[in-house]
Design a protein around this motif. Structure first.
Motif, PDB file in Angstrom:
ATOM      1  N   GLN A 170       0.866  -1.241  -0.147  1.00  0.00           N
ATOM      2  CA  GLN A 170      -0.247  -0.049   0.112  1.00  0.00           C
ATOM      3  C   GLN A 170       0.900   1.279  -0.006  1.00  0.00           C
ATOM      4  OE1 GLN A 170      -2.719   0.138   3.326  1.00  0.00           O
ATOM      5  NE2 GLN A 170      -3.610   2.025   2.566  1.00  0.00           N
ATOM      6  N   ALA A 171       1.939   1.162   1.000  1.00  0.00           N
ATOM      7  CA  ALA A 171       2.622   2.433   0.911  1.00  0.00           C
ATOM      8  C   ALA A 171       3.607   2.568  -0.491  1.00  0.00           C
ATOM      9  CB  ALA A 171       4.034   2.282   2.151  1.00  0.00           C
ATOM     10  N   GLU A 172       3.892   1.508  -1.195  1.00  0.00           N
ATOM     11  CA  GLU A 172       4.671   1.562  -2.414  1.00  0.00           C
ATOM     12  C   GLU A 172       3.469   2.010  -3.343  1.00  0.00           C
ATOM     13  OE1 GLU A 172       6.155  -2.218  -3.087  1.00  0.00           O
ATOM     14  OE2 GLU A 172       7.961  -2.011  -2.006  1.00  0.00           O
ATOM     15  N   THR A 173       2.196   1.679  -3.268  1.00  0.00           N
ATOM     16  CA  THR A 173       1.386   2.070  -4.277  1.00  0.00           C
ATOM     17  C   THR A 173       1.103   3.551  -4.102  1.00  0.00           C
ATOM     18  OG1 THR A 173       0.005   0.076  -3.930  1.00  0.00           O
ATOM     19  CG2 THR A 173      -1.035   1.913  -5.059  1.00  0.00           C
ATOM     20  N   VAL A 174       1.082   4.345  -2.850  1.00  0.00           N
ATOM     21  CA  VAL A 174       0.834   5.666  -2.696  1.00  0.00           C
ATOM     22  C   VAL A 174       2.071   6.402  -3.330  1.00  0.00           C
ATOM     23  CG1 VAL A 174       0.737   7.541  -1.096  1.00  0.00           C
ATOM     24  CG2 VAL A 174      -0.474   5.409  -0.695  1.00  0.00           C
ATOM     25  N   THR A 175       3.316   5.798  -3.022  1.00  0.00           N
ATOM     26  CA  THR A 175       4.653   6.408  -3.342  1.00  0.00           C
ATOM     27  C   THR A 175       4.673   6.327  -4.899  1.00  0.00           C
ATOM     28  OG1 THR A 175       5.581   5.662  -1.278  1.00  0.00           O
ATOM     29  CG2 THR A 175       7.100   6.645  -3.356  1.00  0.00           C
ATOM     30  N   GLU A 176       4.058   5.264  -5.470  1.00  0.00           N
ATOM     31  CA  GLU A 176       4.344   5.185  -7.060  1.00  0.00           C
ATOM     32  C   GLU A 176       3.438   5.937  -7.816  1.00  0.00           C
ATOM     33  OE1 GLU A 176       4.567   1.062  -7.589  1.00  0.00           O
ATOM     34  OE2 GLU A 176       6.461   0.665  -6.680  1.00  0.00           O
ATOM     35  N   ARG A 177       2.129   5.998  -7.310  1.00  0.00           N
ATOM     36  CA  ARG A 177       1.070   6.689  -7.975  1.00  0.00           C
ATOM     37  C   ARG A 177       1.534   8.263  -8.332  1.00  0.00           C
ATOM     38  NH1 ARG A 177      -4.199   6.875  -4.355  1.00  0.00           N
ATOM     39  NH2 ARG A 177      -4.544   8.777  -5.531  1.00  0.00           N
ATOM     40  N   VAL A 178       1.054   8.705  -9.318  1.00  0.00           N
ATOM     41  CA  VAL A 178       1.220  10.160  -9.761  1.00  0.00           C
ATOM     42  C   VAL A 178      -0.217  10.643 -10.358  1.00  0.00           C
ATOM     43  CG1 VAL A 178       2.449  11.481 -11.342  1.00  0.00           C
ATOM     44  CG2 VAL A 178       3.788   9.705 -10.498  1.00  0.00           C
ATOM     45  N   GLU A 179      -0.435  11.741  -9.638  1.00  0.00           N
ATOM     46  CA  GLU A 179      -1.634  12.273  -9.903  1.00  0.00           C
ATOM     47  C   GLU A 179      -1.618  13.444 -10.775  1.00  0.00           C
ATOM     48  OE1 GLU A 179      -4.678  10.959  -9.605  1.00  0.00           O
ATOM     49  OE2 GLU A 179      -4.648   9.546  -8.068  1.00  0.00           O
ATOM     50  N   ASN A 180      -2.255  13.935 -11.848  1.00  0.00           N
ATOM     51  CA  ASN A 180      -2.306  15.072 -12.512  1.00  0.00           C
ATOM     52  C   ASN A 180      -2.938  16.153 -11.830  1.00  0.00           C
ATOM     53  OD1 ASN A 180      -0.522  14.004 -14.623  1.00  0.00           O
ATOM     54  ND2 ASN A 180      -2.415  13.468 -15.611  1.00  0.00           N
ATOM     55  N   ASP A 215       7.124  17.823  -4.508  1.00  0.00           N
ATOM     56  CA  ASP A 215       6.563  17.362  -5.566  1.00  0.00           C
ATOM     57  C   ASP A 215       5.393  16.301  -4.998  1.00  0.00           C
ATOM     58  OD1 ASP A 215       7.920  18.758  -7.676  1.00  0.00           O
ATOM     59  OD2 ASP A 215       9.579  17.128  -7.313  1.00  0.00           O
ATOM     60  N   SER A 216       5.141  16.289  -4.065  1.00  0.00           N
ATOM     61  CA  SER A 216       4.262  15.409  -3.358  1.00  0.00           C
ATOM     62  C   SER A 216       3.036  16.223  -2.636  1.00  0.00           C
ATOM     63  CB  SER A 216       4.548  14.479  -2.279  1.00  0.00           C
ATOM     64  OG  SER A 216       5.737  13.780  -2.886  1.00  0.00           O
ATOM     65  N   ALA A 217       1.791  15.451  -2.570  1.00  0.00           N
ATOM     66  CA  ALA A 217       0.562  16.137  -1.751  1.00  0.00           C
ATOM     67  C   ALA A 217       0.662  16.258  -0.362  1.00  0.00           C
ATOM     68  CB  ALA A 217      -0.488  15.242  -2.168  1.00  0.00           C
ATOM     69  N   LYS A 218       0.636  17.366   0.252  1.00  0.00           N
ATOM     70  CA  LYS A 218       0.685  17.578   1.658  1.00  0.00           C
ATOM     71  C   LYS A 218      -0.895  18.125   2.110  1.00  0.00           C
ATOM     72  CE  LYS A 218       2.540  20.264   5.521  1.00  0.00           C
ATOM     73  NZ  LYS A 218       2.713  19.188   6.414  1.00  0.00           N
ATOM     74  N   VAL A 252       1.175  11.332  -1.963  1.00  0.00           N
ATOM     75  CA  VAL A 252       1.082  10.817  -3.303  1.00  0.00           C
ATOM     76  C   VAL A 252       1.778  11.844  -4.114  1.00  0.00           C
ATOM     77  CG1 VAL A 252      -1.127  12.213  -3.893  1.00  0.00           C
ATOM     78  CG2 VAL A 252      -0.519  10.006  -5.247  1.00  0.00           C
ATOM     79  N   LYS A 253       2.642  11.364  -5.188  1.00  0.00           N
ATOM     80  CA  LYS A 253       3.333  12.364  -6.061  1.00  0.00           C
ATOM     81  C   LYS A 253       2.436  13.061  -7.058  1.00  0.00           C
ATOM     82  CE  LYS A 253       7.635  10.990  -4.913  1.00  0.00           C
ATOM     83  NZ  LYS A 253       8.524  11.871  -4.345  1.00  0.00           N
ATOM     84  N   LEU A 254       2.693  14.300  -7.272  1.00  0.00           N
ATOM     85  CA  LEU A 254       2.016  15.150  -8.089  1.00  0.00           C
ATOM     86  C   LEU A 254       2.749  15.504  -9.499  1.00  0.00           C
ATOM     87  CD1 LEU A 254       0.790  17.621  -5.224  1.00  0.00           C
ATOM     88  CD2 LEU A 254      -0.530  15.489  -6.214  1.00  0.00           C
TER      89      LEU A 254
END
Length: 340
Positions: free
Chosen positions: A28-38, A292-295, A334-336
């Motif tokens: 799950q942690a890897e999924t959040v880290t690897e996700r990239v949202e526009n 570059d991530s969501a806070k 999550v990456k942005l």
């Protein structure tokens, strides 16, 4: 052998569950880290606004006094009815006078005794102790007469209107207030204000009160007192309003509204659509870009102007990149990918 087999199976199962759980959390942690949202963003900036706080309240008599004499006995006569308007000093109630009459007779006798002892004292024919005793007895009885007079012939301590009457003539007074006197030519109200406005609300500020009963009338009012503490459960503080009511159009118990203007301020304003609400609570939050991530940043709301809303948070700073499109899909970390 069987015992060993059962131990091995149970222990192996525990290790399997533990390893699966660890693997799931890691995935799950890897999924959040690897996700990239526009997303689309805009920099935080301040706008000058007229800050105004809209609050509702219930009006109260500025002062309410229960007419409750300190002596018991029969009520000889009540001079007023509910709704009567009285001035300070007006006679309201006459109680049984027997105790007062007896004490007045005692005072008259003690007065003669004291005058006689006083005259003898001046010639030196009585001791100082006798003089002091006579003087003390006289003064104590005189105070008793004053006390009984005030509680036998009961007068209005303030100007106001009789709002309750609990006895009739001839009834035995048992301690429940005989009358309730409420001041209505001026009223008061307590308003609860969000804690974020503490720096702006001061005693002496003027404002206006409105009532649905008089939709076109604005009644002047004054902030008479600002309470010094914050309610930890609501994160609000109270201010006491004083409202002149010489024409008595407003009544205690009426529902009223007021707007408190605190002047022009530079406020952080964001698009209202950028603000999210936590399900099942009143917590509001926004997302900003951090490395570059969501806070996720928790906020409090202030004044709304058209499609913009004022926000408060110690974690926000001018120039931060606020997510304005795509924020509903975001989670912390999550990456942005910022798109134009």
């Amino acid at each position: 052998m069987n015992h060993f087999f059962r131990y091995f199976v149970v222990g192996g199962f525990s290790l399997l569950v533990l390893s699966c759980g660890t693997a799931g959390d890691k995935a799950q942690a890897e999924t959040v880290t690897e996700r990239v949202e526009n997303v689309k963003v805009s920099p935080l900036k301040t706008l000058q606004i007229d800050r105004e706080i809209n609050v509702s309240t219930t009006l109260e008599g500025y002062e309410t006094v229960n007419i409750a004499p300190s002596v018991t006995g029969n009520i000889e006569h009540i001079y007023v009815e509910v709704g009567a308007r009285v001035n300070a000093g007006d006679l309201l109630v006459r109680m049984d006078q027997n105790q007062l009459t007896t004490t007045k007779l005692t005072l008259a006798n003690l007065s003669h005794d004291f005058e006689r002892v006083k005259a003898l004292s001046e010639t030196g024919t009585v001791s100082q102790q006798a003089y002091d005793q006579a003087k003390l007895a006289y003064e104590q009885t005189r105070e008793s007469v004053d006390f009984l007079s005030a509680n036998t012939f009961v007068k209005a301590p303030i100007r106001g209107v009789i709002s309750a009457k609990n006895y009739e003539d001839g009834e035995l007074y048992s301690g429940t207030p005989i009358l309730t006197l409420t001041q209505t030519h001026q009223l008061k109200a307590l308003v609860s204000i969000p804690e974020s406005y503490v720096p702006f609300i001061k005693a002496g500020m003027t404002l206006e009160v409105t009532s649905d009963i008089y939709p076109d009338v604005r009644f002047p009012a004054l902030i008479e007192m600002v309470y010094p503490t914050i309610d930890a459960s609501t994160h609000t503080f109270q201010a006491k309003l004083k409202i002149p009511n010489g024409d008595n159009r407003l009544r205690p118990g009426m529902y009223a509204r007021t707007s408190i203007k605190v002047g022009e301020v530079n406020a952080i304003m964001v698009p209202y659509q950028a603000v999210l609400k936590l399900t099942g609570s009143n917590e509001r939050y926004v997302f900003v870009v951090k490395n570059d991530s969501a806070k996720r940043v928790r906020i409090s709301l202030g004044k709304r102007v058209d499609d913009m809303v004022e926000v408060f948070s110690e974690e926000l700073a001018i120039g931060d990149q606020l997510v304005t499109v795509g924020q509903a899909r975001l989670v912390e970390g999550v990456k942005l990918n910022i798109v134009k």
